[in-house]
Structure formats: structure tokens, C-alpha cells
Design an enzyme around this catalytic site. Structure first.
Site, PDB file in Angstrom:
ATOM      1  N   GLU A   1      51.142  24.881   0.460  1.00  0.00           N
ATOM      2  CA  GLU A   1      51.084  23.416   0.489  1.00  0.00           C
ATOM      3  C   GLU A   1      49.796  22.896   1.113  1.00  0.00           C
ATOM      4  OE1 GLU A   1      53.786  19.922   2.501  1.00  0.00           O
ATOM      5  OE2 GLU A   1      54.767  21.764   1.826  1.00  0.00           O
ATOM      6  N   ASP A   2      49.288  23.583   2.145  1.00  0.00           N
ATOM      7  CA  ASP A   2      48.197  23.018   2.948  1.00  0.00           C
ATOM      8  C   ASP A   2      46.898  23.808   2.899  1.00  0.00           C
ATOM      9  OD1 ASP A   2      49.845  20.947   3.767  1.00  0.00           O
ATOM     10  OD2 ASP A   2      50.560  22.034   5.518  1.00  0.00           O
TER      11      ASP A   2
END
Length: 607
Positions: free
Chosen positions: A90-91
Site C-alpha cells: 500500500e505504501d
């Protein structure tokens, strides 16, 4: 400049201390597994190297804390690795292929399961709902996905004060209370559930939180001395009966105290069962023997006895609950359970995954959980995202009851469910043909709310069929949708939508031909079919809108009329703007609020 350098040094020192502490926690795993976990930590630290949390801490602190929570409950190494890597998809720039190549399919699936959808082409709320559905379906395949997510949410809630945007804090706390805390309860992780609830209360009801916290702290010593004296009495009585036990004195969580205040409509000072006792025995037979010992010492409150050992909850929870009155008439709740039951009560299905621990007879496996059975059925149904959210919130995560089939099979239903809900839970045909019901061999009305632990028998007839008034009494989404489907197929004068019942009866229409013609044209002009509406003549949608000029609310007297291109518009019957509506009598539709007892939701009935 010197201050910045000093802050950076402190930050690095804090990080290194956290890593040393984490490494020390890994001693429960063999060296080969520790190497894999530390490799994942190194990988995650490198990927998150230049990222910081809202608190200003290096981002890697977050995955470390999530992993530590899971180590405390002795989760298996793949889960710990998944926790350390849970934000990398996600990051960071890492993709699934990179992750799978480095750590394998199992861990890649765990990480992907907790990764949110990041499609900016769809709205924020829709994106959140789709992300939730993705995670839930991953949970069905591997329940460790939700265990990682719950540990992630716990650390996020513990650092929520660092988010500057108040509305964002409230939204996160509300989501935690509505989705994640109930989910923790459904899989039996009661300690985690209580912590999530307390954090949510802190932000959603800060005044209550502070009042309860201060009250508990103020009176803690007096209550502790009182219960310690009870504990000593109990241990002496157990020794005399030659029963080996451990007795714990436990404080009630703040949120449970808050619920007692609201549910009982009492002041905080009037709640006297803020502490309880837990008796942990060696065996099931000892549990029942200790129940006798407890009731010999103190008078039981007959209305507050529950045997969850004989009939466990759907999340595997087993314990005997009894509330007793002490000599000075204080009410104290006492829970009695075995060691294995205690482990399951604290950690739920996570106890099944505990490293090096074989599943004990008293512990539940993931496939045996009621919520997993519900979700497996739900996954097979093709539902849009709105319907999915409705089922999750109203059926899966709501407070529930357990009732039994005549063969003793437990069935979990939403609180307030009736025999009709039970019948449709068993099979659609049984629901469509039910004509009566028995609870514990006694005939009861089909619409009477069921009680915990009842044994329910459904009486059927091929001549029986669903009735429109059933919709007022059912609480499960499955029953509601099945009843609507039957009525739409078999009743020509009734049409049913997701939230609206419409009955076409000439007696209540001034000009049926005019109304049908206007309604048909209106429905053809309605473009937004995503909004809640009713399906008329199985062709088009007609919307119902609350007029903005008078904004009627449940309880107000209302009237409705067909408006070209906008569906049915509802006004207060005293609205002055009604005078300016052309041909109102011909276009008028009789509308009423349908009282729906759960959470005071109101709907329209259109006749």
C-alpha cells in the site's frame, strides 16, 4: 539546527531500542524462524526508510508494534512476517510479484488481504467499502488476515491523538466501533475487542470516557479490597472442596460500563458491578463443582445465570456466568471456566494458531466459527457493494443470539430476530412455507422475537406463503430479501424494493389511470438507478425524495405526489408549497412512515 539533530538522534535511539525489544520477544520461536522474521523486518525497514507516522516516529515503529501484539498471543511466524510487511504493498513501490518472490505465496496473500484498494477513479466511501469487502473475502480464505488487521487497528487507535483533523479522528473511531471491534468479538478475541471499544469511546464520547475513568480510578482501591476479601473466601471454600482453582479479580472495561449506563438508563454511581471475578479450573467437571461452591457462599441472582459451557457462543466462547449478591447486597458477576476455555475467551480463534500449541478439545477452529459460516454463504451470493455493507453491519456484526434446531445445531441470528428469520436461515422453502413455530415445544407467534438458547421448530404447510407484514418483523437481510422476492413474483398488487413497500389499491387512489401513466413516464425519466427505490411493473425505478422545503422526519404527518422526472416527493401535510402543485389530487400517493424498531429506522409504505 542543533535541536533538529538532537531530535533525530533521539528518534534513531528510540527505533533501535524498539528493534532490540522486538528481537527479544522472538525467543519463543526457533532460530530458523527468527531469521525469517528478522529478514522481513530488515526488508520492511528499508522500504519504509524515509516515511514517518503522524506522531513523527519512523514508520517502521508501526509494523513493529503490530507484530509485537501478535507475538504476545503467540501467533505463528507467517502471521508475524505478514504483520511486519502489512503496509508495503500500500505504501511503497513493491508489487505482489516482488513480495511473492521474496516471501512466498502464503505471506503474499496475507499482506494483500489487508491492503486497501487504491483506485482514485472511484469515490472515497466506495473505495473504503470495496477495500472492506476485499479484506473480508481474504479472511474467508485465511482468518489470519483479519487478525493482522485487528492488531493494525489497535496500534492505530492507540496513536489516534496525533491525527490533527478532528473529523478524521471521529470517522476512524466510528469505523472501529462499528466494524473492527464487533469483528474481534465475532472471532472471540474479547480482550482486543474491549481495547478497541475503549479507544473508540475515548474519541466518540470523551465526556463519558473521562467521567468513567475518573470514577473507576477514584474508587479502585475500595473495590479491590472488597473483591480481594471475596477472592480469599472463594479460595478457602475451593480448597475445602478439594478443587484446584485460580481466581482473578478483573475490572470492567470503560465501554462495557458505558453500555450499562445507557442500557439500564442509570447514573454511573448506580452501577455497582464495575468489577468481577474469574475462576479458572482444571476441568469441566470442576467448573460445575465450583458453581455449587459459589452458590453456597453467596445468593445467586436467578435472572443472571448463563451456561456457555453446555451451549457455547458462535465464536467458541465457553464459560459459566453467574451474578451473586454478597452479604451487603452488592451484585458481583463471577465467571467460571477451564484453562483452555480461558485461553479461547481471551484470544478467540487466535488461540488455534498459537505457536507450538496443539488445538485442545475446548478450543474452536476457524471453520467452526459462526461468523465464518455466515461469510462463506455471503461470498457465494452476488451482491452490490451497498448490499454487502448492509449485510455486514446488520447481520454479521450486530449483536446476536444463539438458538438451536431440534437436532441441537446452533444457529446465530441478529438480536430481535423472529422464527421467520430462523426459517429462512434454514432454507428458503421452509421460510416461504412456514405457518407456525415452537420454542422449547411451546407454540409461539411467528413474529415474536426469539431468546437466547431456545430450541426452535418450524411448522410448514404447502398452502402457506409469506405475508407483507412479515417485513416489519424480520431482522436478517436474508429473510427480508427472500420475502421481497416471493412477493414480487406472486403478488400483482404489491411491489417491493430494498427499503420500500408499495401497495396499489384503487380505494386510496383518486385517479389510478392518471397516476399509473404519470408514474410510468416519471420512472422512465429517472436516470439514477443506484438510489434506493421501488421496482414497479418489474421495469424501472422510482425514487422517493424528502422535500427540502419542509424536511419531514419520522413522526410527522406526510403526503406524497408523483413528480415528473424526480419520482415521489414527500412533504409535511402542512407544507405551504403544496398549494402551488398543479393537479395534486390526481398525482397524490398515500404515504406513511413504517416503524422499524431496530435503531428507529423508518421507511415509507406507499399504498
Amino acid at each position: 539546527m542543533e535541536q533538529e539533530e538532537h531530535t533525530l538522534i533521539l528518534s534513531i535511539e528510540a527505533l533501535e531500542a524498539s528493534i532490540r525489544h522486538f528481537t527479544g520477544c522472538l525467543s519463543i520461536y526457533p532460530r530458523s524462524e527468527r531469521r525469517k522474521i528478522l529478514n522481513a523486518l530488515h526488508w520492511s525497514r528499508k522500504l519504509h526508510e524515509n516515511q514517518k507516522r503522524d506522531s513523527g516516529e519512523p514508520y517502521i515503529i508501526h509494523p513493529l508494534k503490530v507484530a509485537e501484539t501478535l507475538i504476545e498471543i503467540k501467533m505463528d511466524p507467517p502471521t508475524i512476517i505478514g504483520a511486519l510487511l502489512h503496509d508495503v504493498l500500500e505504501d511503497t513501490d513493491i508489487n505482489r510479484s516482488n513480495l511473492e518472490e521474496e516471501f512466498g505465496t502464503e505471506i503474499c496473500a496475507l499482506v494483500d488481504g489487508v491492503t486497501k484498494i487504491n483506485d482514485i477513479s472511484i469515490g472515497k466511501n466506495t473505495r473504503k467499502a470495496i477495500s472492506l469487502r476485499k479484506m473480508v473475502w481474504a479472511m474467508v480464505e485465511d482468518i489470519r488476515v483479519i487478525i493482522i488487521k485487528l492488531a493494525d487497528r489497535l496500534h492505530n487507535m492507540s496513536t489516534l491523538q496525533y491525527i490533527n483533523n478532528e473529523q478524521r479522528r471521529l470517522n476512524i473511531a466510528r469505523e472501529c466501533l462499528e466494524i473492527y471491534a464487533p469483528m474481534a468479538g465475532k472471532i472471540g478475541m474479547n480482550t482486543l475487542k474491549s481495547d478497541l471499544e475503549d479507544f473508540s469511546l475515548k474519541y466518540l464520547k470523551p465526556d463519558y470516557y473521562i467521567e468513567i475513568k475518573d470514577f473507576v480510578i477514584l474508587n479502585k482501591d475500595a473495590r479491590s479490597r472488597y473483591l480481594e476479601a471475596m477472592k480469599e473466601q472463594l479460595l478457602q471454600a475451593a480448597a475445602k472442596a478439594r478443587i484446584k482453582v485460580t481466581v482473578e479479580v478483573r475490572p470492567k472495561h470503560f465501554y462495557s460500563i458505558y453500555r450499562k449506563i445507557k442500557d439500564r438508563n442509570k447514573l454511573l454511581e448506580e452501577i455497582n458491578d464495575l468489577l468481577g471475578m474469574r475462576v479458572i479450573c482444571e476441568s469441566i467437571s470442576d467448573c460445575y463443582a465450583m458453581l455449587g461452591v459459589v452458590h453456597q457462599l453467596w445468593k445467586p441472582n436467578e435472572g443472571f445465570f448463563k451456561d456457555y459451557i453446555a451451549r457455547p457462543k458462535g465464536n467458541g466462547y465457553q464459560s459459566i456466568h453467574t451474578t451473586v449478591f454478597t452479604s451487603d447486597e452488592h451484585a458481583v458477576e463471577i465467571q467460571i471456566r477451564s484453562k483452555a476455555m480461558h485461553e479461547t475467551a481471551e484470544y478467540g480463534v487466535a488461540a488455534h494458531w498459537a505457536y507450538k500449541a496443539r488445538k485442545k478439545p475446548d478450543q474452536i477452529s476457524p471453520d467452526e466459527l459462526a461468523v465464518m459460516k455466515q461469510l462463506q454463504v455471503l461470498k457465494q451470493q452476488k451482491q452490490n457493494i451497498g448490499e454487502f455493507l448492509n449485510v455486514i453491519k446488520q447481520d454479521v456484526l450486530r449483536n446476536s443470539i444463539i438458538v438451536y434446531t431440534p437436532k441441537g445445531e446452533p444457529i446465530e441470528l441478529p438480536e430481535g430476530a423472529t422464527s421467520i428469520d430462523f426459517a429462512y436461515c434454514i432454507h428458503t422453502d421452509i421460510g416461504n412455507q412456514c405457518m407456525g413455530a415452537k420454542a422449547n415445544d411451546t407454540i409461539i407467534p411467528l413474529t415474536r422475537p426469539l431468546q437466547n438458547f431456545q430450541t426452535i421448530q418450524i411448522l410448514t404447510s404447502q398452502k402457506a406463503h409469506p405475508h407483507i407484514n412479515w417485513l416489519k418483523h424480520v431482522r436478517s437481510t436474508r429473510a427480508r430479501s427472500k420475502i421481497r422476492a416471493w412477493l414480487n413474483r406472486h403478488e400483482t398488487d404489491i411491489v417491493i424494493g430494498r427499503d420500500i413497500v408499495a401497495q396499489k389499491t384503487p380505494a386510496s387512489l383518486q385517479s389510478q389511470k392518471t397516476l399509473k401513466k404519470t408514474a410510468r413516464k416519471s420512472m422512465q425519466e429517472v436516470a439514477d438507478k443506484a438510489k434506493v427505490g421501488i421496482s414497479m411493473e418489474n421495469q424501472h425505478n422510482i425514487q422517493i425524495k424528502i422535500s427540502r422545503c419542509c424536511t419531514p422526519s419520522p413522526g410527522d404527518r406526510i403526503i406524497g405526489y408523483i413528480s415528473r422526472g424526480r419520482g415521489i416527493i414527500v412533504h409535511k401535510n402542512t407544507c405551504p408549497n403544496l398549494k402551488g402543485i398543479a393537479n395534486l389530487d390526481e398525482r397524490r400517493v398515500h404515504v406513511e412512515w413504517e416503524a422499524y424498531t431496530h435503531k428507529s429506522v423508518c421507511r415509507f409504505i406507499i399504498r
